[in-house]
Design an enzyme around this catalytic site. Structure first.
Site, mmCIF file in Angstrom:
data_model
loop_
_atom_site.group_PDB
_atom_site.id
_atom_site.type_symbol
_atom_site.label_atom_id
_atom_site.label_comp_id
_atom_site.label_asym_id
_atom_site.label_seq_id
_atom_site.Cartn_x
_atom_site.Cartn_y
_atom_site.Cartn_z
ATOM 1 N N ARG A 60 6.455 1.531 -1.109
ATOM 2 C CA ARG A 60 6.853 1.248 0.232
ATOM 3 C C ARG A 60 7.481 -0.199 0.489
ATOM 4 O O ARG A 60 8.206 -0.400 0.879
ATOM 5 C CB ARG A 60 5.405 0.872 1.024
ATOM 6 C CG ARG A 60 4.317 2.209 1.527
ATOM 7 C CD ARG A 60 2.806 1.223 1.587
ATOM 8 N NE ARG A 60 2.266 2.848 1.836
ATOM 9 C CZ ARG A 60 0.971 3.314 1.678
ATOM 10 N NH1 ARG A 60 0.432 2.770 0.567
ATOM 11 N NH2 ARG A 60 0.785 3.962 2.304
ATOM 12 N N GLN A 114 -8.604 0.274 -6.319
ATOM 13 C CA GLN A 114 -8.545 1.655 -6.491
ATOM 14 C C GLN A 114 -9.035 1.779 -8.235
ATOM 15 O O GLN A 114 -9.607 2.865 -8.242
ATOM 16 C CB GLN A 114 -6.978 2.268 -6.271
ATOM 17 C CG GLN A 114 -7.121 3.457 -6.854
ATOM 18 C CD GLN A 114 -5.355 3.552 -6.125
ATOM 19 O OE1 GLN A 114 -5.273 4.197 -4.954
ATOM 20 N NE2 GLN A 114 -4.713 3.965 -6.727
ATOM 21 N N GLN A 168 -6.122 10.373 2.513
ATOM 22 C CA GLN A 168 -6.612 8.707 2.370
ATOM 23 C C GLN A 168 -5.574 7.754 2.990
ATOM 24 O O GLN A 168 -5.459 6.505 3.329
ATOM 25 C CB GLN A 168 -6.157 8.677 0.724
ATOM 26 C CG GLN A 168 -4.746 8.695 0.175
ATOM 27 C CD GLN A 168 -4.239 8.082 -0.970
ATOM 28 O OE1 GLN A 168 -4.771 9.034 -1.718
ATOM 29 N NE2 GLN A 168 -3.554 7.217 -1.789
ATOM 30 N N SER A 181 6.812 -0.917 -5.199
ATOM 31 C CA SER A 181 5.783 0.369 -4.470
ATOM 32 C C SER A 181 7.104 0.878 -4.323
ATOM 33 O O SER A 181 7.857 -0.110 -3.629
ATOM 34 C CB SER A 181 5.588 -1.052 -4.130
ATOM 35 O OG SER A 181 4.493 -0.761 -3.002
ATOM 36 N N GLY A 200 8.028 1.567 -11.925
ATOM 37 C CA GLY A 200 6.446 1.231 -11.794
ATOM 38 C C GLY A 200 5.488 2.586 -12.405
ATOM 39 O O GLY A 200 4.793 2.424 -13.871
ATOM 40 N N HIS A 201 5.511 3.590 -11.642
ATOM 41 C CA HIS A 201 5.136 4.511 -11.958
ATOM 42 C C HIS A 201 5.725 5.360 -13.606
ATOM 43 O O HIS A 201 4.871 5.530 -13.875
ATOM 44 C CB HIS A 201 5.652 5.538 -11.625
ATOM 45 C CG HIS A 201 5.100 5.640 -9.922
ATOM 46 N ND1 HIS A 201 5.653 5.557 -8.976
ATOM 47 C CD2 HIS A 201 4.410 6.431 -9.544
ATOM 48 C CE1 HIS A 201 5.822 5.594 -7.875
ATOM 49 N NE2 HIS A 201 3.838 5.374 -7.921
ATOM 50 N N LYS A 206 -1.549 -3.021 -10.200
ATOM 51 C CA LYS A 206 -1.256 -3.435 -8.266
ATOM 52 C C LYS A 206 -2.168 -2.566 -7.269
ATOM 53 O O LYS A 206 -2.649 -4.288 -6.669
ATOM 54 C CB LYS A 206 -0.337 -2.896 -8.020
ATOM 55 C CG LYS A 206 0.408 -3.297 -7.027
ATOM 56 C CD LYS A 206 1.533 -2.442 -6.197
ATOM 57 C CE LYS A 206 2.314 -1.214 -6.237
ATOM 58 N NZ LYS A 206 1.093 -0.777 -4.885
ATOM 59 N N ASP A 207 -2.697 -1.753 -7.491
ATOM 60 C CA ASP A 207 -3.985 -0.971 -7.176
ATOM 61 C C ASP A 207 -5.408 -1.547 -7.469
ATOM 62 O O ASP A 207 -5.437 -0.467 -8.158
ATOM 63 C CB ASP A 207 -3.614 0.037 -6.325
ATOM 64 C CG ASP A 207 -2.203 0.636 -6.126
ATOM 65 O OD1 ASP A 207 -2.429 0.327 -4.694
ATOM 66 O OD2 ASP A 207 -1.490 0.873 -6.556
ATOM 67 N N LEU A 248 8.910 7.890 -6.511
ATOM 68 C CA LEU A 248 8.246 7.482 -8.170
ATOM 69 C C LEU A 248 9.761 6.088 -9.011
ATOM 70 O O LEU A 248 10.816 6.349 -8.226
ATOM 71 C CB LEU A 248 8.690 8.320 -8.986
ATOM 72 C CG LEU A 248 7.728 9.948 -9.049
ATOM 73 C CD1 LEU A 248 7.493 10.424 -10.353
ATOM 74 C CD2 LEU A 248 6.010 9.156 -8.797
HETATM 75 O O1 PAF Z 1 -1.890 5.108 -6.054
HETATM 76 C C1 PAF Z 1 -1.665 6.366 -5.941
HETATM 77 O O2 PAF Z 1 -0.689 6.463 -5.941
HETATM 78 C C2 PAF Z 1 -2.794 7.248 -5.332
HETATM 79 O O3 PAF Z 1 -3.915 6.793 -4.085
HETATM 80 C C3 PAF Z 1 -2.949 7.921 -5.862
HETATM 81 C C4 PAF Z 1 -4.041 7.558 -6.809
HETATM 82 C C5 PAF Z 1 -2.980 9.091 -6.398
HETATM 83 C C6 PAF Z 1 -4.547 8.840 -5.047
HETATM 84 O O4 PAF Z 1 -3.506 10.266 -4.204
#
Ligand code: PAF
Length: 284
Positions: free
Chosen positions: A189, A155, A61, A187, A36-37, A151-152, A33
């Protein structure tokens, strides 16, 4: 903050709160984390009485050649951050708890039309994995609302379409992209970047800003903007994935004179695949 590894324990704790008419917000994450989280967790605390964060690096995923094995796991640090930002319950299951019969025999959720484009084209099966695990979290936690970062963007749309299509009454709340001072979207990453690559990384956001400016100046040839942006990124040391200007509503190529657009980019820099986007309304 209490941490639970099992669905049964978490459900028992949430039941007590529900009986007291407490509202519940869910923040699904894969851990490692960052600020952003925390922005999502603080938003959750504003939206509901009880904040549940999940940490699960969802194997469904990731495809074979991706970073599942090396995805950073920092549970102790994550717990400390969550505790100090107002999270009440952390749900941190293992893969057996989430997929007791293995992921192959798992029922899958596929959100049609927008799952196979953009990130879904580069990462086949990715959004089926996301939609499936998020549905499971929704069923486990049964929150009033769930918070996701913009950001996603794709998603977020997959999840919004999924809740609408499945007649769910969970409110999906999107939170603005958290950025470092130099503009790089936060992120997990980003941790894959070397020092040198970290200095180059903000060029992704700057290229989005450049494309936004082109649109605001009246440039109508979206392909030309995208192609020039890809070239700029390549010159800076990125490898191509996609750079696209799409409809904010459908994620497809915009209709002529469509005003609500989103510029989306994904590019590789060293070992990291970075994504970012900017929303733009051309009527403003
Ligand atoms: O964005 C993420 O961290 C993941 O794709 C999520 C939404 C937790 C699903 O695994």
């Amino acid at each position: 903050m209490k941490t639970f590894q099992t669905i049964k324990e978490l459900r028992a704790a949430l039941k007590v709160n529900r009986l007291k008419d407490k509202t519940i917000a869910l923040v699904p994450t894969m851990g490692n984390l960052h600020d952003g989280h925390m922005q999502l967790v603080r938003r959750a605390a504003k939206e509901a009485d009880i904040v549940v964060t999940s940490i699960f690096v969802n194997p469904m995923q990731f495809s074979e050649n991706e970073d599942l094995e090396r995805y950073p796991k920092t549970l102790k640090e994550d717990q400390a951050l969550l505790e100090s930002n107002g999270c009440h319950y952390l749900f941190a299951p293992d893969a057996l708890e989430m997929y007791p019969d293995g992921k192959r025999s798992q029922t899958q959720i596929e959100v049609s039309a927008i799952s196979d484009i953009l990130c879904g084209a580069s990462r086949p099966g990715h959004f089926v994995g996301v939609a499936t695990v998020v549905t499971k979290f929704f069923n486990i936690v049964q929150p009033d609302c769930a918070i996701f970062g913009a950001k996603d963007f794709q998603q977020l749309m997959v999840i919004k379409n999924m809740t609408r299509d499945l007649s769910s009454n969970i409110t999906i709340i999107d939170e603005d992209i958290a950025r470092a001072e130099d503009g790089l979207a936060l992120s997990s990453r980003n941790g894959y970047l070397t020092e040198e690559e970290r200095n180059v990384a903000p060029i992704l956001y700057n290229t989005l800003l450049w494309a936004k400016n082109e649109l605001q100046l009246g440039q109508k040839d979206l392909q030309e903007i995208s192609e020039q942006a890809q070239k700029n990124l390549e010159q800076a040391g990125f490898k191509r994935d996609y750079f696209e200007i799409r409809s904010q509503v459908t994620l497809q190529t915009p209709e002529e004179d469509e005003a609500e657009l989103v510029i989306l980019a994904a590019a590789y820099l060293g070992k990291a695949r970075l994504i970012d986007n900017i929303q733009i309304n051309l009527t403003n």
